[in-house]
Design a protein around this motif. Sequence first.
Motif, PDB file in Angstrom:
ATOM      1  N   TYR A 119       0.871  -1.175   0.000  1.00  0.00           N
ATOM      2  CA  TYR A 119       0.000   0.000   0.000  1.00  0.00           C
ATOM      3  C   TYR A 119       0.910   1.227   0.000  1.00  0.00           C
ATOM      4  CZ  TYR A 119      -3.740   3.036   2.066  1.00  0.00           C
ATOM      5  OH  TYR A 119      -4.657   4.012   2.336  1.00  0.00           O
ATOM      6  N   TRP A 120       0.815   2.034  -1.083  1.00  0.00           N
ATOM      7  CA  TRP A 120       1.597   3.262  -1.200  1.00  0.00           C
ATOM      8  C   TRP A 120       0.653   4.457  -1.082  1.00  0.00           C
ATOM      9  CZ3 TRP A 120       1.892  -0.927  -4.409  1.00  0.00           C
ATOM     10  CH2 TRP A 120       3.130  -1.585  -4.523  1.00  0.00           C
ATOM     11  N   TRP A 121       1.117   5.524  -0.440  1.00  0.00           N
ATOM     12  CA  TRP A 121       0.290   6.721  -0.361  1.00  0.00           C
ATOM     13  C   TRP A 121       1.181   7.947  -0.171  1.00  0.00           C
ATOM     14  CZ3 TRP A 121      -0.500  10.185   3.763  1.00  0.00           C
ATOM     15  CH2 TRP A 121       0.165   9.856   4.956  1.00  0.00           C
ATOM     16  N   GLY A 122       0.589   9.122  -0.376  1.00  0.00           N
ATOM     17  CA  GLY A 122       1.345  10.348  -0.184  1.00  0.00           C
ATOM     18  C   GLY A 122       0.485  11.560  -0.477  1.00  0.00           C
ATOM     19  N   SER A 123       1.064  12.730  -0.278  1.00  0.00           N
ATOM     20  CA  SER A 123       0.342  13.968  -0.555  1.00  0.00           C
ATOM     21  C   SER A 123       0.473  14.319  -2.034  1.00  0.00           C
ATOM     22  CB  SER A 123       0.887  15.113   0.304  1.00  0.00           C
ATOM     23  OG  SER A 123       2.117  15.588  -0.207  1.00  0.00           O
ATOM     24  N   LYS A 124      -0.561  14.928  -2.592  1.00  0.00           N
ATOM     25  CA  LYS A 124      -0.521  15.325  -3.992  1.00  0.00           C
ATOM     26  C   LYS A 124       0.468  16.465  -4.214  1.00  0.00           C
ATOM     27  CE  LYS A 124      -4.379  15.331  -6.371  1.00  0.00           C
ATOM     28  NZ  LYS A 124      -5.795  15.531  -6.771  1.00  0.00           N
ATOM     29  N   ALA A 125       0.679  17.289  -3.184  1.00  0.00           N
ATOM     30  CA  ALA A 125       1.651  18.374  -3.315  1.00  0.00           C
ATOM     31  C   ALA A 125       3.053  17.814  -3.528  1.00  0.00           C
ATOM     32  CB  ALA A 125       1.612  19.265  -2.077  1.00  0.00           C
ATOM     33  N   LEU A 126       3.415  16.775  -2.770  1.00  0.00           N
ATOM     34  CA  LEU A 126       4.719  16.141  -2.963  1.00  0.00           C
ATOM     35  C   LEU A 126       4.780  15.413  -4.302  1.00  0.00           C
ATOM     36  CD1 LEU A 126       5.777  14.612   0.487  1.00  0.00           C
ATOM     37  CD2 LEU A 126       6.913  16.419  -0.811  1.00  0.00           C
ATOM     38  N   ALA A 127       3.685  14.760  -4.677  1.00  0.00           N
ATOM     39  CA  ALA A 127       3.662  14.039  -5.952  1.00  0.00           C
ATOM     40  C   ALA A 127       3.910  14.986  -7.116  1.00  0.00           C
ATOM     41  CB  ALA A 127       2.324  13.325  -6.126  1.00  0.00           C
ATOM     42  N   ASP A 128       3.383  16.201  -7.023  1.00  0.00           N
ATOM     43  CA  ASP A 128       3.585  17.180  -8.088  1.00  0.00           C
ATOM     44  C   ASP A 128       5.054  17.581  -8.192  1.00  0.00           C
ATOM     45  OD1 ASP A 128       2.473  18.967 -10.118  1.00  0.00           O
ATOM     46  OD2 ASP A 128       3.033  20.578  -8.755  1.00  0.00           O
ATOM     47  N   GLN A 129       5.751  17.632  -7.065  1.00  0.00           N
ATOM     48  CA  GLN A 129       7.174  17.971  -7.070  1.00  0.00           C
ATOM     49  C   GLN A 129       8.038  16.811  -7.569  1.00  0.00           C
ATOM     50  OE1 GLN A 129       8.361  19.436  -3.188  1.00  0.00           O
ATOM     51  NE2 GLN A 129       6.444  20.570  -2.936  1.00  0.00           N
ATOM     52  N   CYS A 130       7.502  15.593  -7.487  1.00  0.00           N
ATOM     53  CA  CYS A 130       8.274  14.394  -7.840  1.00  0.00           C
ATOM     54  C   CYS A 130       7.757  13.761  -9.129  1.00  0.00           C
ATOM     55  CB  CYS A 130       8.196  13.372  -6.711  1.00  0.00           C
ATOM     56  SG  CYS A 130       8.721  13.972  -5.090  1.00  0.00           S
ATOM     57  N   ASP A 131       7.184  14.573 -10.022  1.00  0.00           N
ATOM     58  CA  ASP A 131       6.451  14.007 -11.149  1.00  0.00           C
ATOM     59  C   ASP A 131       7.302  13.164 -12.077  1.00  0.00           C
ATOM     60  OD1 ASP A 131       7.859  16.207 -12.017  1.00  0.00           O
ATOM     61  OD2 ASP A 131       6.349  16.854 -13.447  1.00  0.00           O
ATOM     62  N   GLN A 132       8.613  13.420 -12.172  1.00  0.00           N
ATOM     63  CA  GLN A 132       9.457  12.641 -13.072  1.00  0.00           C
ATOM     64  C   GLN A 132      10.018  11.386 -12.415  1.00  0.00           C
ATOM     65  OE1 GLN A 132      12.503  15.054 -14.835  1.00  0.00           O
ATOM     66  NE2 GLN A 132      11.071  16.504 -15.720  1.00  0.00           N
ATOM     67  N   MET A 133       9.742  11.197 -11.128  1.00  0.00           N
ATOM     68  CA  MET A 133      10.335  10.080 -10.404  1.00  0.00           C
ATOM     69  C   MET A 133       9.305   9.077  -9.908  1.00  0.00           C
ATOM     70  SD  MET A 133      13.098  12.308  -8.198  1.00  0.00           S
ATOM     71  CE  MET A 133      13.925  10.868  -7.524  1.00  0.00           C
ATOM     72  N   LEU A 134       8.023   9.418  -9.997  1.00  0.00           N
ATOM     73  CA  LEU A 134       6.994   8.552  -9.446  1.00  0.00           C
ATOM     74  C   LEU A 134       6.477   7.564 -10.476  1.00  0.00           C
ATOM     75  CD1 LEU A 134       4.662  10.706  -7.176  1.00  0.00           C
ATOM     76  CD2 LEU A 134       6.428   9.090  -6.515  1.00  0.00           C
ATOM     77  N   LEU A 135       6.284   6.325 -10.036  1.00  0.00           N
ATOM     78  CA  LEU A 135       5.649   5.325 -10.878  1.00  0.00           C
ATOM     79  C   LEU A 135       4.202   5.694 -11.154  1.00  0.00           C
ATOM     80  CD1 LEU A 135       5.769   2.450 -12.142  1.00  0.00           C
ATOM     81  CD2 LEU A 135       5.000   1.579  -9.935  1.00  0.00           C
TER      82      LEU A 135
END
Length: 278
Positions: A119-135
């Motif tokens: 189970y993976w989860w996180g904030s969308k704000a962080l996901a936006d900063q990591c857009d080139q690294m996230l699966l």
Amino acid sequence: MTANNSIITFLAAALVLVTGCQQPSVRPKQICPGKATARQAAAVLGLEKQNVQPMRASADCVMSWRGENGDKKDERVSGKLAFVPPGKIFFKGDKFGEIRFGANETQFWLRVKPELDSYWWGSKALADQCDQMLLVNPVNITEALGIVVVTPDWKLIYRDGYDILSLYEDQKLKKRVYINACDYRIEQIEYFDGYGMKKVSVELTDYWAGDDGLMVPSTIRVGSFDSLGTEESSVQIKLKHIRPLPPEKQKKKLFQRPGRDGYEHLYRLDENCGFIEE
């Protein structure tokens, strides 16, 4: 390819997310003039984004990849999708057991069981900063429905019936969007890595015009590319039974991040764009 690898291939190609300006694979039947400026293009896309309505659909997915001996492999996955603009989304699939992806205004999550029991989860704000690294990135998934936020600072060129908008960050190409100049529907999105190499291409076709202002692509093809620019895997998604999502279902638990529910591994996205186990 094992079931475990099949899951990774599917998620990488379907849920993410060679430089050069490549045209969409299908040229428009009619050639129309484009917009004069990126500001005009952004304004039209902004109006279309405002008209997007909550929807639900069934999804038939075919993922393809090359096996170790070079033979083409295919795997079929069926599921259900619900979407409430601007960013609430839920996908449910059962090919390998339980696959659940969801996002609301502030968080996103992915659960796979029993094959990965993770189970993976996180904030969308962080996901936006990591857009080139996230699966898996909730922004890219929303864009696969033809909803892309474009601002006037994007670069605009016109070619063969398409307005082509490109986003640069630190003078490096990050994203490119191809828009049919006649109906102003997005037909292709390309994502690039930090070196300007194309990593993912999304083709959007067969836009479906339904009741209550619904307008979404019913055929979505996602291709992922290796460092040489060769397509290494793809997913074709057919949306069926596209219909409005009733108001009483828009506030249900679909868009609330669920608890751990017995998952063996729980991972949270951190500030370094990595998932740490909790």
